[in-house]
Design a protein around this motif. Structure first.
Motif, PDB file in Angstrom:
ATOM      1  N   ARG A  81       4.519   5.294   3.854  1.00 39.58           N
ATOM      2  CA  ARG A  81       5.517   4.248   3.554  1.00 39.58           C
ATOM      3  C   ARG A  81       5.807   3.406   4.790  1.00 39.58           C
ATOM      4  O   ARG A  81       5.997   2.191   4.693  1.00 39.58           O
ATOM      5  CB  ARG A  81       6.807   4.892   3.033  1.00 39.58           C
ATOM      6  CG  ARG A  81       6.674   5.414   1.608  1.00 39.58           C
ATOM      7  CD  ARG A  81       8.019   5.830   1.045  1.00 39.58           C
ATOM      8  NE  ARG A  81       7.884   6.271  -0.338  1.00 39.58           N
ATOM      9  CZ  ARG A  81       8.276   7.445  -0.798  1.00 39.58           C
ATOM     10  NH1 ARG A  81       8.843   8.320   0.021  1.00 39.58           N
ATOM     11  NH2 ARG A  81       8.112   7.756  -2.065  1.00 39.58           N
ATOM     12  N   GLY A  82       5.828   4.048   5.950  1.00 41.93           N
ATOM     13  CA  GLY A  82       6.066   3.317   7.187  1.00 41.93           C
ATOM     14  C   GLY A  82       4.985   2.297   7.485  1.00 41.93           C
ATOM     15  O   GLY A  82       5.226   1.299   8.174  1.00 41.93           O
ATOM     16  N   ALA A  83       3.785   2.529   6.952  1.00 44.51           N
ATOM     17  CA  ALA A  83       2.679   1.584   7.129  1.00 44.51           C
ATOM     18  C   ALA A  83       2.625   0.546   6.015  1.00 44.51           C
ATOM     19  O   ALA A  83       1.737  -0.310   6.002  1.00 44.51           O
ATOM     20  CB  ALA A  83       1.352   2.344   7.189  1.00 44.51           C
TER      21      ALA A  83
ATOM     22  N   GLU B 139      -8.282  -0.190   7.835  1.00 43.95           N
ATOM     23  CA  GLU B 139      -7.468  -1.120   7.044  1.00 43.95           C
ATOM     24  C   GLU B 139      -8.299  -1.681   5.891  1.00 43.95           C
ATOM     25  O   GLU B 139      -9.458  -2.067   6.074  1.00 43.95           O
ATOM     26  CB  GLU B 139      -6.970  -2.264   7.922  1.00 43.95           C
ATOM     27  CG  GLU B 139      -6.023  -3.214   7.206  1.00 43.95           C
ATOM     28  CD  GLU B 139      -5.338  -4.179   8.154  1.00 43.95           C
ATOM     29  OE1 GLU B 139      -4.839  -5.221   7.659  1.00 43.95           O
ATOM     30  OE2 GLU B 139      -5.295  -3.913   9.361  1.00 43.95           O
ATOM     31  N   GLY B 140      -7.716  -1.697   4.693  1.00 41.40           N
ATOM     32  CA  GLY B 140      -8.395  -2.216   3.527  1.00 41.40           C
ATOM     33  C   GLY B 140      -9.483  -1.315   2.981  1.00 41.40           C
ATOM     34  O   GLY B 140     -10.267  -1.726   2.128  1.00 41.40           O
ATOM     35  N   GLU B 141      -9.529  -0.081   3.462  1.00 44.42           N
ATOM     36  CA  GLU B 141     -10.596   0.841   3.049  1.00 44.42           C
ATOM     37  C   GLU B 141     -10.524   1.179   1.571  1.00 44.42           C
ATOM     38  O   GLU B 141     -11.533   1.213   0.872  1.00 44.42           O
ATOM     39  CB  GLU B 141     -10.480   2.134   3.869  1.00 44.42           C
ATOM     40  CG  GLU B 141     -11.482   3.211   3.517  1.00 44.42           C
ATOM     41  CD  GLU B 141     -12.867   2.910   4.064  1.00 44.42           C
ATOM     42  OE1 GLU B 141     -13.786   3.697   3.803  1.00 44.42           O
ATOM     43  OE2 GLU B 141     -13.048   1.874   4.747  1.00 44.42           O
ATOM     44  N   LEU B 142      -9.299   1.445   1.096  1.00 43.85           N
ATOM     45  CA  LEU B 142      -9.088   1.844  -0.289  1.00 43.85           C
ATOM     46  C   LEU B 142      -8.012   0.967  -0.912  1.00 43.85           C
ATOM     47  O   LEU B 142      -7.015   0.642  -0.263  1.00 43.85           O
ATOM     48  CB  LEU B 142      -8.641   3.310  -0.365  1.00 43.85           C
ATOM     49  CG  LEU B 142      -9.621   4.360   0.176  1.00 43.85           C
ATOM     50  CD1 LEU B 142      -8.947   5.721   0.240  1.00 43.85           C
ATOM     51  CD2 LEU B 142     -10.884   4.426  -0.685  1.00 43.85           C
TER      52      LEU B 142
ATOM     53  N   ASP C 224      -2.296  -1.486   8.541  1.00 43.48           N
ATOM     54  CA  ASP C 224      -1.400  -2.077   7.556  1.00 43.48           C
ATOM     55  C   ASP C 224      -1.826  -1.636   6.155  1.00 43.48           C
ATOM     56  O   ASP C 224      -2.920  -1.955   5.702  1.00 43.48           O
ATOM     57  CB  ASP C 224      -1.455  -3.603   7.674  1.00 43.48           C
ATOM     58  CG  ASP C 224      -0.479  -4.304   6.733  1.00 43.48           C
ATOM     59  OD1 ASP C 224       0.263  -3.608   5.998  1.00 43.48           O
ATOM     60  OD2 ASP C 224      -0.462  -5.555   6.725  1.00 43.48           O
ATOM     61  N   LEU C 225      -0.952  -0.891   5.474  1.00 46.74           N
ATOM     62  CA  LEU C 225      -1.251  -0.404   4.126  1.00 46.74           C
ATOM     63  C   LEU C 225      -0.444  -1.139   3.061  1.00 46.74           C
ATOM     64  O   LEU C 225      -0.325  -0.662   1.931  1.00 46.74           O
ATOM     65  CB  LEU C 225      -0.970   1.104   4.039  1.00 46.74           C
ATOM     66  CG  LEU C 225      -1.843   2.004   4.912  1.00 46.74           C
ATOM     67  CD1 LEU C 225      -1.411   3.452   4.771  1.00 46.74           C
ATOM     68  CD2 LEU C 225      -3.322   1.851   4.560  1.00 46.74           C
ATOM     69  N   LYS C 226       0.065  -2.309   3.410  1.00 45.70           N
ATOM     70  CA  LYS C 226       0.855  -3.074   2.448  1.00 45.70           C
ATOM     71  C   LYS C 226       0.013  -3.375   1.214  1.00 45.70           C
ATOM     72  O   LYS C 226      -1.119  -3.828   1.307  1.00 45.70           O
ATOM     73  CB  LYS C 226       1.331  -4.382   3.078  1.00 45.70           C
ATOM     74  CG  LYS C 226       2.292  -5.171   2.191  1.00 45.70           C
ATOM     75  CD  LYS C 226       2.816  -6.405   2.912  1.00 45.70           C
ATOM     76  CE  LYS C 226       3.802  -7.165   2.034  1.00 45.70           C
ATOM     77  NZ  LYS C 226       4.306  -8.388   2.723  1.00 45.70           N
ATOM     78  N   GLY C 227       0.581  -3.088   0.046  1.00 49.04           N
ATOM     79  CA  GLY C 227      -0.114  -3.311  -1.212  1.00 49.04           C
ATOM     80  C   GLY C 227      -0.889  -2.103  -1.707  1.00 49.04           C
ATOM     81  O   GLY C 227      -1.353  -2.103  -2.849  1.00 49.04           O
TER      82      GLY C 227
END
Length: 205
Positions: A168-170, A116-119, A138-141
């Protein structure tokens, strides 16, 4: 990991992590990186795995069949390398956008799947689904561009659509460019990626 770091003119622009395809080197995607974001710093990495003398980022068992344990190990290896590189070169670890082609796109996708937050975002040229049956962070944003070929024999359209749906699901925002060619990275696809990048990461926005 063998790599090249080129300091950019704009320290606020995303740092580009360039990840080549099978048989490539850290030199391959430098022109693409400069085209997509001329002012960005560039960190271009060579894969640590050799397949019949061809550099790759992780092993595979056959065409399109990944060695999943090695993929997980190499993903963590690249993750750790990014942490060290950010310290060594003094760039913002939270402001990295990956640009990968084929095998490089797959390891970039695996980074997104595992950390999470890797890229901050990613440009994935002809990626596959790196791993199935796992929960994504969580890939929101996260802003993600996928370049795909309607006649790609390695990444058929249903593979691209599955990856789109997982991302998109994430919570990621995903835009896909469909070309009429196969697995090659075309000039039109590169130009579409550059236009997308400027739309999402230009300092004017």
């Amino acid at each position: 990991m063998k790599h090249i770091f080129i300091k950019g003119k704009n320290e606020e622009a995303p740092v580009l992590l360039l990840l080549h395809g099978t048989g490539g080197t850290e030199q391959d995607l430098l022109p693409l990186g400069s085209m997509i974001s001329p002012e960005s710093s560039i960190l271009s990495v060579r894969g640590n795995v050799s397949e019949n003398g061809m550099p790759r980022f992780f092993r595979r068992l056959a065409e399109g069949i990944f060695d999943e344990e090695d993929l997980k190990f190499r993903t963590k290896e690249l993750h750790d390398f990014l942490d060290h590189a950010a310290e060594q070169y003094g760039f913002n670890r939270n402001n990295v956008v990956a640009i990968g082609y084929s095998n490089g796109a797959n390891i970039a996708g695996s980074l997104l799947f595992h950390f999470e937050g890797e890229l901050r975002g990613a440009v994935l040229h002809h990626p596959m689904v790196p791993l199935r049956g796992m929960g994504l962070p969580d890939l929101k944003g996260s802003e993600i561009f996928i370049g795909a070929g309607k006649n790609d024999p390695i990444c058929p359209p249903q593979e691209t659509e599955e990856l789109e749906n997982l991302l998109r699901g994430a919570g990621a925002n995903v835009e896909t460019y469909w070309g009429n060619y196969g697995h090659q990275l075309t000039q039109q696809e590169a130009e579409a990626a550059a236009a997308w990048f400027q739309q999402h990461y230009s300092s004017k926005n």
